[in-house]
Scaffold this active site. Sequence first.
Site, PDB file in Angstrom:
ATOM      1  N   HIS A 187       0.864  -1.248  -0.019  1.00 49.85           N
ATOM      2  CA  HIS A 187      -0.058  -0.012  -0.016  1.00 49.85           C
ATOM      3  C   HIS A 187       0.921   1.244  -0.120  1.00 49.85           C
ATOM      4  O   HIS A 187       1.467   1.431   1.046  1.00 49.85           O
ATOM      5  CB  HIS A 187      -0.748   0.038   1.077  1.00 49.85           C
ATOM      6  N   GLY A 223      -5.882   3.186  -1.650  1.00 51.37           N
ATOM      7  CA  GLY A 223      -5.288   4.441  -2.054  1.00 51.37           C
ATOM      8  C   GLY A 223      -6.044   4.561  -3.696  1.00 51.37           C
ATOM      9  O   GLY A 223      -5.527   5.868  -4.070  1.00 51.37           O
ATOM     10  N   GLU A 264      -7.583  -3.238  -1.525  1.00 53.45           N
ATOM     11  CA  GLU A 264      -7.833  -3.166  -0.205  1.00 53.45           C
ATOM     12  C   GLU A 264      -8.181  -1.507  -0.153  1.00 53.45           C
ATOM     13  O   GLU A 264      -7.673  -0.960   0.637  1.00 53.45           O
ATOM     14  CB  GLU A 264      -6.500  -3.252   0.613  1.00 53.45           C
ATOM     15  N   ARG A 303     -10.148  16.350   8.181  1.00 54.83           N
ATOM     16  CA  ARG A 303      -9.400  16.357   7.181  1.00 54.83           C
ATOM     17  C   ARG A 303      -8.966  17.815   6.393  1.00 54.83           C
ATOM     18  O   ARG A 303      -7.783  17.839   6.181  1.00 54.83           O
ATOM     19  CB  ARG A 303     -10.249  15.495   5.631  1.00 54.83           C
ATOM     20  N   CYS A 336     -12.797  26.521  19.292  1.00 59.78           N
ATOM     21  CA  CYS A 336     -11.804  27.600  19.955  1.00 59.78           C
ATOM     22  C   CYS A 336     -10.475  27.339  19.249  1.00 59.78           C
ATOM     23  O   CYS A 336      -9.513  27.027  20.391  1.00 59.78           O
ATOM     24  CB  CYS A 336     -12.197  27.612  21.444  1.00 59.78           C
TER      25      CYS A 336
HETATM   26  N1  LLP Z   1      -4.388  -0.363   3.160  1.00 58.86           N
HETATM   27  C1  LLP Z   1      -3.731   0.235   3.983  1.00 58.86           C
HETATM   28  C2  LLP Z   1      -2.448  -0.683   4.508  1.00 58.86           C
HETATM   29  C3  LLP Z   1      -3.720   1.621   4.538  1.00 58.86           C
HETATM   30  O1  LLP Z   1      -2.726   2.237   5.221  1.00 58.86           O
HETATM   31  C4  LLP Z   1      -4.767   2.301   3.788  1.00 58.86           C
HETATM   32  C5  LLP Z   1      -4.835   3.764   4.437  1.00 58.86           C
HETATM   33  C6  LLP Z   1      -5.745   1.840   3.200  1.00 58.86           C
HETATM   34  C7  LLP Z   1      -5.572   0.473   2.593  1.00 58.86           C
HETATM   35  C8  LLP Z   1      -7.017   2.838   2.422  1.00 58.86           C
HETATM   36  O2  LLP Z   1      -6.571   3.771   1.796  1.00 58.86           O
HETATM   37  P1  LLP Z   1      -7.688   4.710   0.947  1.00 58.86           P
HETATM   38  O3  LLP Z   1      -8.198   3.486   0.087  1.00 58.86           O
HETATM   39  O4  LLP Z   1      -8.682   4.830   1.923  1.00 58.86           O
HETATM   40  O5  LLP Z   1      -7.014   5.611   0.345  1.00 58.86           O
HETATM   41  N2  LLP Z   1      -6.756   9.926   6.913  1.00 58.86           N
HETATM   42  C9  LLP Z   1      -6.192  10.056   5.467  1.00 58.86           C
HETATM   43  C10 LLP Z   1      -6.012   8.681   4.902  1.00 58.86           C
HETATM   44  C11 LLP Z   1      -5.122   7.729   5.742  1.00 58.86           C
HETATM   45  C12 LLP Z   1      -4.781   6.467   5.170  1.00 58.86           C
HETATM   46  C13 LLP Z   1      -4.200   5.440   5.894  1.00 58.86           C
HETATM   47  N3  LLP Z   1      -4.235   4.247   5.444  1.00 58.86           N
HETATM   48  C14 LLP Z   1      -7.457  10.807   4.900  1.00 58.86           C
HETATM   49  O6  LLP Z   1      -8.306  11.303   5.347  1.00 58.86           O
HETATM   50  O7  LLP Z   1      -6.937  10.900   3.635  1.00 58.86           O
END
Ligand code: LLP
Length: 420
Positions: A187, A223, A264, A303, A336
């Site tokens: 990832h 991602g 994933e 975010r 605040c």
């Molecule tokens: N797999 C692993 C090992 C991960 O660390 C993550 C996200 C995903 C899958 C899923 O990623 P996605 O498909 O959702 O991009 N809080 C941040 C994103 C942090 C992602 C952390 N790991 C945001 O609000 O953009």
Amino acid sequence: MKNVLTHVAGLPVPELARAYGTPAFIYDQAVVEQRISELKQFPVIRYAQKASSNLAILALMRRNGVAVDAVSAGEIYRALQVGYTGEGNPPGIVYTADVFDYDAMAMVKQHRIPVNAGSPDMITQLGEFYPGADVTLRINPGFGHGHSRKTNTGGEFSKHGIWHTEIEDCLRLGKEAGVTIHGLHMHIGSGTDFDHLATVCDAMVKAASRVGAQLEVISAGGGLPIPYHKDQSRIDINAYFGLWQRAARAIEDIVGHPVTLEVEPGRYLVAESCTLLTQIRAIKSMGENRFYLVDAGFDTLVRPSMYGSYHEISIAAADGRDITAASDVIVGGPLCESGDVFTQEEGGVVVSRHLPEAKVGDYLVLHDAGAYGASMSSNYNSRKLAPEILVHDGVPEVIRERQTFEHMLQFERIPERLRG
Ligand code: LLP
């Protein structure tokens, strides 16, 4: 007019606000199901539940044949609550992390959850408490990518994964520890582009060739981006799948048998399904700047404050009037803290947005809040967690109630000597 709306998930905004109050997260089930169906080419879809781990969302995933990823004991616990198990092929739950805490160790052992290990120490530890476990290695191929530096998950400055040169060491550790290393996972970061993805796929093929015949599963990680800006185009899933499928075929040629390809995603499955419904509580000017202040802050959706993330914003008139004018405004919350602004860029640069002319009492909707919205909210400033509502076929149902003050304080204790 642009950025004016009347309905969310097919329901009139004032009606939703009256029924559930504001702020509230409103999910549209049909959008989640649509996104799942778009990824059906992948043999295994494994939902990264950190994006939104509400039990109802997990149950919805399960019902649609989606497996789940858990990054903590708490996430394993959630998955178990809706009927996922660590068994099966593919396993319902996989635990992905760079460390085991004691809770996670106990859960993994008791429920026989396969592990996606992000550090060599985990392999040794696993051998001690759960010999015979199935393990995949989360590889850091030496480079990364992400929509913000905080979401970049590869390269030398990332804490994630096993450094790509250590694969052989890990295979040896696995043998010594008596665990079965049968897969690889990469990832790289949220916000993949295709040139970059091709490089990731090449790195996966290279890594796979070093694992050899014991390899049974590869995971593309998450991602997958979504168009947070209305004018951004949607990722070409066929092209994305095509690249990974080609990598899987190349790996099958090398290892001499079929391998299972997993994907994933978190964000892709849920981000667009949910809007954060807020109400404008004050409108004021600071010199040249005009502010809409709403009743949600970065306690509810972090975010923008954390990454400078962009969320589309719309206005819904509370009285159903036609809105025909617009102006540049800054949208802030009630906290605040000056960083409590939804219209900001990375580094905390506050910017204005051209938005419809609103009145106090109108509703302001932040779009694409389904991923890392509710799941990252907090009680900062002692504000109650917002409710989550799931709409299916025009019927809204509460899937998380608004928190109460009693609930917020339930684990706090005043020592006897300080009472009274
Ligand atoms: N797999 C692993 C090992 C991960 O660390 C993550 C996200 C995903 C899958 C899923 O990623 P996605 O498909 O959702 O991009 N809080 C941040 C994103 C942090 C992602 C952390 N790991 C945001 O609000 O953009």
